[in-house]
Design an enzyme around this catalytic site. Structure first.
Site, PDB file in Angstrom:
ATOM      1  N   LYS A 135       0.812  -1.307  -0.138  1.00 11.76           N
ATOM      2  CA  LYS A 135      -0.085  -0.126   0.037  1.00 11.76           C
ATOM      3  C   LYS A 135       0.906   1.216  -0.014  1.00 11.76           C
ATOM      4  O   LYS A 135       1.769   1.009   0.337  1.00 11.76           O
ATOM      5  CB  LYS A 135      -1.035   0.060   1.225  1.00 11.76           C
ATOM      6  CG  LYS A 135      -1.609  -1.246   1.219  1.00 11.76           C
ATOM      7  CD  LYS A 135      -2.894  -1.363   0.234  1.00 11.76           C
ATOM      8  CE  LYS A 135      -3.601  -2.533  -0.132  1.00 11.76           C
ATOM      9  NZ  LYS A 135      -4.297  -3.264   0.948  1.00 11.76           N
TER      10      LYS A 135
HETATM   11  C1  LIG Z   1      -5.349  -4.484   1.190  1.00 10.03           C
HETATM   12  C2  LIG Z   1      -6.832  -4.236   1.251  1.00 10.03           C
HETATM   13  C3  LIG Z   1      -7.560  -4.507   2.519  1.00 10.03           C
HETATM   14  C4  LIG Z   1      -6.825  -4.977   3.823  1.00 10.03           C
HETATM   15  O1  LIG Z   1      -5.738  -4.536   4.141  1.00 10.03           O
HETATM   16  P1  LIG Z   1      -5.049  -5.247   5.250  1.00 10.03           P
HETATM   17  O2  LIG Z   1      -4.199  -4.275   5.872  1.00 10.03           O
HETATM   18  O3  LIG Z   1      -4.104  -6.132   4.673  1.00 10.03           O
HETATM   19  O4  LIG Z   1      -5.878  -5.919   6.454  1.00 10.03           O
HETATM   20  C5  LIG Z   1      -8.829  -3.968   2.534  1.00 10.03           C
HETATM   21  N1  LIG Z   1      -9.418  -3.700   1.500  1.00 10.03           N
HETATM   22  C6  LIG Z   1      -8.930  -3.207   0.204  1.00 10.03           C
HETATM   23  C7  LIG Z   1      -9.485  -2.715  -0.738  1.00 10.03           C
HETATM   24  C8  LIG Z   1      -7.569  -3.689   0.059  1.00 10.03           C
HETATM   25  O5  LIG Z   1      -6.667  -3.527  -1.060  1.00 10.03           O
END
Ligand SMILES: *Cc1c(COP(=O)(O)O)cnc(C)c1O
Length: 393
Positions: A192
């Site tokens: 991210k």
């Molecule tokens: C990565 C992601 C999540 C979950 O994030 P985590 O921190 O890995 O739990 C939720 N929603 C979307 C759209 C994502 O891409």
């Protein structure tokens, strides 16, 4: 030639030094670093409160639980999302209601951003006989019109949560994502926009809601229970509600605080890369490019292109062609309603817009460490794929 990975994680030397400092300090779980990170994150997100947690998935589950809806309440979500969101809805004791992506021909900046529209949200809500809450996704970092979607779902903003896993750096209108709906959930998963060794954040303007989340993220124990092992801390606590184990550690927070200082530079680089893609990929027949939305600023978490029939090569064949030439890609997302685990919640006729989009989209590499030369190489390979396929020119 060197392969180009789909993602490369950058942890700065300062962040590594900060984690060392915390590891040597004698206090490594939730503590002062986490509190400081909460303050800094709330400020940059334009929200009054922030609660740091272990992941965005946990953040969404905690927020849904903190809404305290009756069991089996209906929670609307786009089907084009990550499975963690659906698992969070189910784990909170609710039922997912899947909305389709915008219909072809709806406003281009919605349809080409692969998001739900007011119309498809209304259709999903009506099909379910009304919904009790909604999770709005800023897909790829593109701003979703949270207020308009809430009206379409006939929900007050107090029943709306935002999934800003892609939305670190997104603005809706002039407002940075973080203080618009009841609560906004962020992800610090390594792919991210602010990479960390996992983590999540919740921002809200509602102090009572934040206090509830603070207890729920640590077993439901009273809010200051985290410091019961600090000198002067009290061993006493109460469990007022059944909570989760989803707190952030000070090691993570110290890394995040340092990483945050680099966010403006990283976001600027993402913007440069997407402009370079736009310029070089424009004009390849049958290749749909993401449309910069006019509703705010995109965080450009993903660069999703659409491979239409006129391109001459199917999406899967383009992925294989890129893979053979050392370019890694991904697909966001397999529609959740098609997953066996959620079959009971799929609408009888499926969700045709999301299914059609899914067959044709591919996400290209987009991260600050990607060089101009690498972007140029990816674009050249895509151009070559079109030429080799004998597609229209
Ligand atoms: C990565 C992601 C999540 C979950 O994030 P985590 O921190 O890995 O739990 C939720 N929603 C979307 C759209 C994502 O891409």
């Amino acid at each position: 030639m060197e392969p180009i990975p789909f993602t490369v994680v950058e942890i700065t030397p300062q962040a590594r030094a900060a984690s060392d400092r915390v590891l040597a300090s004698g206090w490594i779980t939730t503590g002062r670093e986490t509190l400081a990170f909460q303050r800094e994150w709330a400020d940059q997100a334009g929200a009054a409160q922030c609660v740091m947690v272990s992941s965005c998935t946990a953040a969404i589950e905690l927020c849904l639980r903190a809404l305290e809806l009756p069991p089996n309440s209906k929670v609307l979500t786009t089907t084009t999302t990550f499975c963690g969101v659906v698992n969070a809805i189910l784990a909170a004791g609710y039922r997912p209601v899947f909305a389709d992506l915008a219909h072809p021909g709806e406003a281009a900046d919605v349809a080409d951003s692969y998001m739900v529209s007011e119309r498809t949200v209304r259709e999903a809500a009506d099909r379910a006989g009304g919904v009790d809450a909604m999770v709005v996704l800023h897909f790829a970092g593109h701003p979703a019109d949270v207020e308009a979607l809430a009206r379409a779902a006939r929900l007050p903003l107090s029943r709306v949560l935002e999934d800003a896993a892609h939305g670190i750096g997104t603005s809706v209108g002039g407002r940075v994502v973080g203080g618009i709906s009841q609560a906004t959930c962020f992800s610090f998963y390594p792919t991210k926009n602010l990479p960390m060794p996992e983590g999540g954040a919740i921002t809200t303007d509602d102090a009572a809601f934040a206090a509830k989340l603070t207890a729920l993220r640590l077993h439901g124990m009273t809010a200051d229970a985290w410091k019961r092992y600090l000198p002067g801390g009290s061993w006493q606590y109460t469990v007022a509600a059944r909570g989760m184990k989803a707190n952030m550690t000070d090691v993570q927070a110290a890394i995040g605080r340092e990483q945050l200082k680099h966010l403006p530079r990283w976001q600027a680089r993402r913007e440069e890369i997407r402009a370079r893609y736009d310029k070089q990929l424009a004009g390849i027949p049958g290749l749909g490019l993401p449309r910069p939305t006019k509703r705010g600023r995109s965080a450009w978490h993903l660069y999703v292109v659409r491979v239409r029939p006129e391109f001459g090569m199917a999406r899967d064949d383009l992925i294989a062609y890129l893979t053979e030439r050392g370019v890694a890609t991904s697909v966001h997302f397999i529609p959740a309603h098609t997953m066996p685990a959620y079959a009971g919640f799929a609408p009888p006729g499926g969700l045709p817009n999301a299914e059609a989009v899914f067959e044709e989209v591919v996400s290209l590499p987009l991260y600050p460490l990607l060089s101009d030369a690498q972007v140029d190489r990816i674009c050249a390979v895509i151009g070559q794929a079109h030429a080799d396929a004998g597609g229209a020119s």
